[in-house]
Design a protein around this motif. Sequence first.
Motif, PDB file in Angstrom:
ATOM      1  N   ALA A  12     -14.501  11.946 -11.198  1.00  0.00           N
ATOM      2  CA  ALA A  12     -13.355  11.483 -11.994  1.00  0.00           C
ATOM      3  C   ALA A  12     -12.191  12.470 -11.955  1.00  0.00           C
ATOM      4  O   ALA A  12     -11.028  12.066 -11.986  1.00  0.00           O
ATOM      5  N   LEU A  13     -12.489  13.771 -11.885  1.00  0.00           N
ATOM      6  CA  LEU A  13     -11.417  14.765 -11.973  1.00  0.00           C
ATOM      7  C   LEU A  13     -10.621  14.917 -10.674  1.00  0.00           C
ATOM      8  O   LEU A  13      -9.590  15.570 -10.661  1.00  0.00           O
ATOM      9  N   ALA A  14     -11.120  14.326  -9.590  1.00  0.00           N
ATOM     10  CA  ALA A  14     -10.438  14.537  -8.303  1.00  0.00           C
ATOM     11  C   ALA A  14      -9.258  13.578  -8.119  1.00  0.00           C
ATOM     12  O   ALA A  14      -8.287  13.917  -7.436  1.00  0.00           O
ATOM     13  N   ASN A  15      -9.319  12.400  -8.721  1.00  0.00           N
ATOM     14  CA  ASN A  15      -8.432  11.312  -8.307  1.00  0.00           C
ATOM     15  C   ASN A  15      -6.937  11.584  -8.465  1.00  0.00           C
ATOM     16  O   ASN A  15      -6.208  11.662  -7.491  1.00  0.00           O
ATOM     17  N   SER A  16      -6.490  11.736  -9.708  1.00  0.00           N
ATOM     18  CA  SER A  16      -5.039  11.805  -9.930  1.00  0.00           C
ATOM     19  C   SER A  16      -4.415  13.034  -9.287  1.00  0.00           C
ATOM     20  O   SER A  16      -3.318  12.965  -8.728  1.00  0.00           O
ATOM     21  N   PHE A  17      -5.114  14.173  -9.352  1.00  0.00           N
ATOM     22  CA  PHE A  17      -4.526  15.399  -8.794  1.00  0.00           C
ATOM     23  C   PHE A  17      -4.391  15.305  -7.276  1.00  0.00           C
ATOM     24  O   PHE A  17      -3.375  15.654  -6.707  1.00  0.00           O
ATOM     25  N   LEU A  18      -5.436  14.810  -6.639  1.00  0.00           N
ATOM     26  CA  LEU A  18      -5.379  14.735  -5.167  1.00  0.00           C
ATOM     27  C   LEU A  18      -4.387  13.671  -4.718  1.00  0.00           C
ATOM     28  O   LEU A  18      -3.673  13.858  -3.732  1.00  0.00           O
ATOM     29  N   LEU A  19      -4.328  12.560  -5.463  1.00  0.00           N
ATOM     30  CA  LEU A  19      -3.365  11.526  -5.089  1.00  0.00           C
ATOM     31  C   LEU A  19      -1.941  12.057  -5.195  1.00  0.00           C
ATOM     32  O   LEU A  19      -1.091  11.784  -4.358  1.00  0.00           O
ATOM     33  N   ARG A  20      -1.687  12.863  -6.231  1.00  0.00           N
ATOM     34  CA  ARG A  20      -0.356  13.481  -6.365  1.00  0.00           C
ATOM     35  C   ARG A  20      -0.086  14.427  -5.213  1.00  0.00           C
ATOM     36  O   ARG A  20       1.000  14.436  -4.641  1.00  0.00           O
ATOM     37  N   ALA A  21      -1.092  15.235  -4.876  1.00  0.00           N
ATOM     38  CA  ALA A  21      -0.906  16.232  -3.811  1.00  0.00           C
ATOM     39  C   ALA A  21      -0.676  15.551  -2.464  1.00  0.00           C
ATOM     40  O   ALA A  21       0.046  16.062  -1.618  1.00  0.00           O
ATOM     41  N   LEU A  22      -1.288  14.400  -2.271  1.00  0.00           N
ATOM     42  CA  LEU A  22      -1.182  13.710  -0.985  1.00  0.00           C
ATOM     43  C   LEU A  22       0.194  13.093  -0.774  1.00  0.00           C
ATOM     44  O   LEU A  22       0.662  12.950   0.352  1.00  0.00           O
ATOM     45  N   GLY A  23       0.835  12.687  -1.861  1.00  0.00           N
ATOM     46  CA  GLY A  23       2.162  12.069  -1.745  1.00  0.00           C
ATOM     47  C   GLY A  23       2.080  10.665  -1.175  1.00  0.00           C
ATOM     48  O   GLY A  23       1.008  10.046  -1.180  1.00  0.00           O
ATOM     49  N   LYS A  24       3.231  10.184  -0.651  1.00  0.00           N
ATOM     50  CA  LYS A  24       3.315   8.774  -0.239  1.00  0.00           C
ATOM     51  C   LYS A  24       2.666   8.502   1.111  1.00  0.00           C
ATOM     52  O   LYS A  24       1.944   7.531   1.290  1.00  0.00           O
ATOM     53  N   ASN A  25       2.921   9.377   2.070  1.00  0.00           N
ATOM     54  CA  ASN A  25       2.420   9.155   3.428  1.00  0.00           C
ATOM     55  C   ASN A  25       1.025   9.712   3.561  1.00  0.00           C
ATOM     56  O   ASN A  25       0.832  10.831   4.016  1.00  0.00           O
ATOM     57  N   ARG A  26       0.060   8.933   3.160  1.00  0.00           N
ATOM     58  CA  ARG A  26      -1.290   9.499   3.108  1.00  0.00           C
ATOM     59  C   ARG A  26      -2.308   8.532   3.677  1.00  0.00           C
ATOM     60  O   ARG A  26      -2.054   7.331   3.788  1.00  0.00           O
ATOM     61  N   PRO A  27      -3.503   9.051   4.017  1.00  0.00           N
ATOM     62  CA  PRO A  27      -4.574   8.155   4.460  1.00  0.00           C
ATOM     63  C   PRO A  27      -5.108   7.341   3.280  1.00  0.00           C
ATOM     64  O   PRO A  27      -4.794   7.652   2.126  1.00  0.00           O
ATOM     65  N   PRO A  28      -5.936   6.319   3.546  1.00  0.00           N
ATOM     66  CA  PRO A  28      -6.518   5.547   2.442  1.00  0.00           C
ATOM     67  C   PRO A  28      -7.302   6.448   1.490  1.00  0.00           C
ATOM     68  O   PRO A  28      -7.963   7.387   1.931  1.00  0.00           O
ATOM     69  N   PHE A  29      -7.185   6.159   0.202  1.00  0.00           N
ATOM     70  CA  PHE A  29      -7.894   6.937  -0.822  1.00  0.00           C
ATOM     71  C   PHE A  29      -8.790   5.961  -1.599  1.00  0.00           C
ATOM     72  O   PHE A  29      -8.308   5.023  -2.225  1.00  0.00           O
ATOM     73  N   ILE A  30     -10.093   6.183  -1.515  1.00  0.00           N
ATOM     74  CA  ILE A  30     -11.038   5.264  -2.156  1.00  0.00           C
ATOM     75  C   ILE A  30     -11.858   6.031  -3.186  1.00  0.00           C
ATOM     76  O   ILE A  30     -12.339   7.134  -2.915  1.00  0.00           O
ATOM     77  N   THR A  31     -11.983   5.450  -4.368  1.00  0.00           N
ATOM     78  CA  THR A  31     -12.779   6.086  -5.418  1.00  0.00           C
ATOM     79  C   THR A  31     -14.095   5.348  -5.568  1.00  0.00           C
ATOM     80  O   THR A  31     -14.103   4.116  -5.697  1.00  0.00           O
ATOM     81  N   VAL A  32     -15.192   6.080  -5.510  1.00  0.00           N
ATOM     82  CA  VAL A  32     -16.499   5.474  -5.806  1.00  0.00           C
ATOM     83  C   VAL A  32     -16.930   6.010  -7.168  1.00  0.00           C
ATOM     84  O   VAL A  32     -17.233   7.198  -7.319  1.00  0.00           O
ATOM     85  N   VAL A  33     -16.903   5.137  -8.157  1.00  0.00           N
ATOM     86  CA  VAL A  33     -17.214   5.551  -9.533  1.00  0.00           C
ATOM     87  C   VAL A  33     -18.722   5.766  -9.655  1.00  0.00           C
ATOM     88  O   VAL A  33     -19.511   4.866  -9.354  1.00  0.00           O
TER      89      VAL A  33
END
Length: 377
Positions: free
Chosen positions: A115-136
């Motif tokens: 849970a703690l990885a999602n928002s921070f990494l998505l912010r760090a990746l910015g707009k031009n990024r590979p697919p980001f998939i969360t498995v809860v």
Amino acid sequence: MTKKPHILFLFSDTGGGHRASAEAIIESLKLEFGDAISTEMVDFLKDYAPPPYNYLPEIYPDLVRIPELWGVGFYVSDGRRQARIMTSTLWPLVRRAARRLVREHPNDMLVSVHALANSFLLRALGKNRPPFITVVTDMVSTHALWFDRKADLIIVPTEIARLRALEHGMPPEKVLVVGQPVTESCSAPPGDKGSLREQLGWPQDKTIVLLIGGGEGMGPLAETARAIDESGLDVGLVIVTGRNARLKAELEARSWENPTFIYGFRQDMSCFMRAADMLVTKAGPGTIAEALNAALPIILYAKLPGQEDGNVTFVEQVGAGVWAPEAPQVVRALTRWICRPAERAQVVENCRRAARPEAARTIARILGEQLGMGLRS
Ligand code: UDP
């Protein structure tokens, strides 16, 4: 995209469940796609978070030692607004580390199982990024931090978790219910009970009660084991203390009335579960999913308030086990199932029905599809 697609798994060893889920999916990717996809796991907290957050995996067992306090923290921070505030407040502190992680691990897809990885990494990746998939990897009581609308896909283990995702503003088309991923050895029996017991040196003629406190040996495992041992029940006890070396030493120092086998961290939990008759465990999602696959009736002796609250309800609702937070209740539940084999057989059947043995393979196929990969012929 590089020649061979590369998937980066974001996990952390806060408990044993996140690693177990990532490993199960990686195993399935190999089975479905052979060597056509490469994978990598990064403990984003231990290896990248700035102090003191990088100590979280190490101090996690101490943090949850007062479960009530953990529960307050969970519920106070659980909500879309709170999650946004938390992310914005912490962002200046973690920004450099998150960007460094992204820079140092080029990939074609990120899969977060924490849970703690999602928002921070998505912010760090910015707009031009590979697919980001969360498995809860929490079954029911899924914290708001799992659900970031920027993620491309959120894979959840239960319908209740799907509804939580929608409540937290996830668009329905981005949420898939697949199940909790478990390794192939958990979903397909590695052997019959008799031969497994022979290999493990456990008695064939006793009801075997398996006790586990998650990866860290948490909850009142020693008291519960003692109560079972002193109850007069004719059972064999198998106690797995995980990474809790102090607990292992404490248990080994005492004498037991029943045949008792004490282990530290094991890699072959699927064999243990297949060889046992009943499970006494804290309400960790990984252990519960594995027990369902092993058709092993579950007695939950402890839970972490917050993320594990819903697991208790789930186990009871599907009829796979009971909640027994005091040692005498654990003994009563064991006694009942020993004295009423028909009732136990029904619980075994309920476990089978609730299991999702195909979950890890399905997730692997979804990831492959997102990468445009064909299945192995
Ligand atoms: N586990 C293991 N060996 C051990 C103890 C636990 O492989 O000796 C695994 C267990 O099979 C499960 C995970 O650790 O996959 C524990 O995950 P769970 O979600 O139940 O609890 P957590 O440790 O994350 O609180």
